[in-house]
Write a protein that holds these residues in place. Structure first.
Motif, PDB file in Angstrom:
ATOM      1  N   ARG A  94      -5.256  -0.345  -3.797  1.00 31.19           N
ATOM      2  CA  ARG A  94      -3.943   0.321  -3.866  1.00 31.19           C
ATOM      3  C   ARG A  94      -2.921  -0.423  -3.014  1.00 31.19           C
ATOM      4  N   VAL A  95      -3.331  -0.876  -1.834  1.00 29.35           N
ATOM      5  CA  VAL A  95      -2.417  -1.645  -0.974  1.00 29.35           C
ATOM      6  C   VAL A  95      -2.000  -2.926  -1.692  1.00 29.35           C
ATOM      7  N   ALA A  96      -2.963  -3.618  -2.294  1.00 29.58           N
ATOM      8  CA  ALA A  96      -2.658  -4.857  -3.010  1.00 29.58           C
ATOM      9  C   ALA A  96      -1.664  -4.610  -4.135  1.00 29.58           C
ATOM     10  N   ALA A  97      -1.869  -3.538  -4.888  1.00 26.79           N
ATOM     11  CA  ALA A  97      -0.961  -3.212  -5.987  1.00 26.79           C
ATOM     12  C   ALA A  97       0.438  -2.923  -5.464  1.00 26.79           C
ATOM     13  N   CYS A  98       0.532  -2.203  -4.363  1.00 33.59           N
ATOM     14  CA  CYS A  98       1.828  -1.884  -3.768  1.00 33.59           C
ATOM     15  C   CYS A  98       2.542  -3.144  -3.285  1.00 33.59           C
ATOM     16  N   ILE A  99       1.824  -3.996  -2.584  1.00 29.20           N
ATOM     17  CA  ILE A  99       2.424  -5.238  -2.074  1.00 29.20           C
ATOM     18  C   ILE A  99       2.832  -6.139  -3.236  1.00 29.20           C
ATOM     19  N   HIS A 100       1.969  -6.251  -4.233  1.00 29.88           N
ATOM     20  CA  HIS A 100       2.264  -7.109  -5.383  1.00 29.88           C
ATOM     21  C   HIS A 100       3.500  -6.617  -6.123  1.00 29.88           C
ATOM     22  N   SER A 101       3.588  -5.314  -6.381  1.00 29.99           N
ATOM     23  CA  SER A 101       4.733  -4.785  -7.128  1.00 29.99           C
ATOM     24  C   SER A 101       6.016  -4.868  -6.320  1.00 29.99           C
ATOM     25  N   SER A 102       5.951  -4.659  -5.012  1.00 31.82           N
ATOM     26  CA  SER A 102       7.172  -4.721  -4.215  1.00 31.82           C
ATOM     27  C   SER A 102       7.664  -6.153  -4.058  1.00 31.82           C
ATOM     28  N   LYS A 103       6.756  -7.123  -3.986  1.00 25.91           N
ATOM     29  CA  LYS A 103       7.186  -8.525  -3.903  1.00 25.91           C
ATOM     30  C   LYS A 103       7.693  -9.012  -5.246  1.00 25.91           C
ATOM     31  N   GLY A 104       7.131  -8.479  -6.328  1.00 24.47           N
ATOM     32  CA  GLY A 104       7.601  -8.865  -7.657  1.00 24.47           C
ATOM     33  C   GLY A 104       8.979  -8.306  -7.940  1.00 24.47           C
ATOM     34  N   ASP A 105       9.270  -7.124  -7.381  1.00 22.92           N
ATOM     35  CA  ASP A 105      10.561  -6.482  -7.610  1.00 22.92           C
ATOM     36  C   ASP A 105      11.663  -7.063  -6.742  1.00 22.92           C
ATOM     37  N   SER A 106      11.321  -7.610  -5.580  1.00 22.14           N
ATOM     38  CA  SER A 106      12.346  -8.070  -4.661  1.00 22.14           C
ATOM     39  C   SER A 106      12.594  -9.553  -4.851  1.00 22.14           C
ATOM     40  N   GLU A 107      13.820  -9.947  -4.581  1.00 23.30           N
ATOM     41  CA  GLU A 107      14.157 -11.360  -4.665  1.00 23.30           C
ATOM     42  C   GLU A 107      13.982 -12.038  -3.321  1.00 23.30           C
ATOM     43  N   ASP A 108      13.686 -11.280  -2.282  1.00 25.98           N
ATOM     44  CA  ASP A 108      13.458 -11.822  -0.953  1.00 25.98           C
ATOM     45  C   ASP A 108      12.075 -12.443  -0.917  1.00 25.98           C
ATOM     46  N   LEU A 155      -3.000   3.243   3.188  1.00 31.20           N
ATOM     47  CA  LEU A 155      -3.807   2.449   4.105  1.00 31.20           C
ATOM     48  C   LEU A 155      -5.204   3.027   4.295  1.00 31.20           C
ATOM     49  N   VAL A 156      -6.139   2.143   4.568  1.00 30.01           N
ATOM     50  CA  VAL A 156      -7.513   2.567   4.823  1.00 30.01           C
ATOM     51  C   VAL A 156      -7.502   3.436   6.079  1.00 30.01           C
ATOM     52  N   PRO A 157      -8.014   4.660   6.009  1.00 27.79           N
ATOM     53  CA  PRO A 157      -8.020   5.524   7.198  1.00 27.79           C
ATOM     54  C   PRO A 157      -8.843   4.904   8.325  1.00 27.79           C
ATOM     55  N   ALA A 158      -8.406   5.136   9.554  1.00 28.02           N
ATOM     56  CA  ALA A 158      -9.109   4.611  10.728  1.00 28.02           C
ATOM     57  C   ALA A 158     -10.554   5.116  10.771  1.00 28.02           C
ATOM     58  N   LYS A 159     -10.787   6.354  10.318  1.00 30.19           N
ATOM     59  CA  LYS A 159     -12.156   6.887  10.332  1.00 30.19           C
ATOM     60  C   LYS A 159     -13.062   6.110   9.385  1.00 30.19           C
ATOM     61  N   THR A 160     -12.507   5.590   8.284  1.00 29.12           N
ATOM     62  CA  THR A 160     -13.287   4.780   7.349  1.00 29.12           C
ATOM     63  C   THR A 160     -13.657   3.455   8.002  1.00 29.12           C
ATOM     64  N   ILE A 161     -12.696   2.827   8.662  1.00 26.43           N
ATOM     65  CA  ILE A 161     -12.962   1.568   9.372  1.00 26.43           C
ATOM     66  C   ILE A 161     -14.019   1.800  10.446  1.00 26.43           C
ATOM     67  N   ASP A 162     -13.888   2.899  11.170  1.00 26.35           N
ATOM     68  CA  ASP A 162     -14.847   3.215  12.232  1.00 26.35           C
ATOM     69  C   ASP A 162     -16.241   3.453  11.654  1.00 26.35           C
ATOM     70  N   SER A 163     -16.320   4.135  10.524  1.00 30.31           N
ATOM     71  CA  SER A 163     -17.602   4.404   9.880  1.00 30.31           C
ATOM     72  C   SER A 163     -18.273   3.101   9.443  1.00 30.31           C
TER      73      SER A 163
END
Length: 176
Positions: A114-128, A141-149
């Motif tokens: 989901r993060v990858a899709a969000c970053i990809h779509s926002s970079k594709g939409d922006s001219e910056d 974002l991946v919850p901290a509890k998931t990273i900890d687990s």
């Protein structure tokens, strides 16, 4: 700066591909996705193993390798992205029923997609075309509890143990 230097080192060998991916910086933990060719990923894991051998003075401590996949048809990330995760969530200390590691890995990978899709779509939409990463909403974002687990999961091995498995030949039974 550490990763930038490591990736530039990897590119000095012209047979290696550039690195893309995502580095999530949590309070006390990090999670990163590295996309490149097998030899570059192997170089990075070797470097992480040498870091871990430095003891308490190492930049990163208690490193775990979650997944290494080969022959991925397309990359999820266009560049190397760094996101600092500011969350009021703190890792739980055994207050919840533990999930099987396979489920936690699947959950983590779903968040990363989901993060990858969000970053990809926002970079594709922006001219910056600067190296800025869009502001990501906390539910992406991946919850901290998931990273900890995952950190506490026995199935996730250290870079050194991963390299031992990766470099050791298969030992098939003679009867097979």
């Amino acid at each position: 700066g550490y990763y930038k230097g490591l990736f530039e080192n990897a590119l000095e060998d012209h047979s290696r591909e550039a690195v893309s991916g995502l580095l999530l910086l949590y309070s006390g933990r990090i999670c990163h996705v590295v996309e490149s060719c097998s030899s570059t990923i192997h170089l990075i894991i070797r470097d992480l193993a040498s870091l871990q051998n430095q003891g308490q003075s190492a930049l990163l401590q208690d490193i775990k390798v979650l997944v290494v996949a080969h022959n991925i048809p397309t990359r999820l990330f266009l560049d190397w992205n760094v996101v600092t995760v500011t969350s009021s969530e703190t890792p739980s200390q055994g207050s919840m029923q533990p999930q099987p590691t396979a489920e936690v890995v699947a959950e983590c990978l779903a968040f990363l997609l989901r993060v990858a899709a969000c970053i990809h779509s926002s970079k594709g939409d922006s001219e910056d075309t600067s190296d800025s990463v869009p502001t990501l909403s906390p539910e992406l974002l991946v919850p901290a509890k998931t990273i900890d687990s995952l950190y506490h999961a026995e199935e996730c091995v250290s870079p050194e143990d991963f390299l031992k498995m990766y470099l050791s030949p298969c030992q098939p039974a003679l009867d097979s």
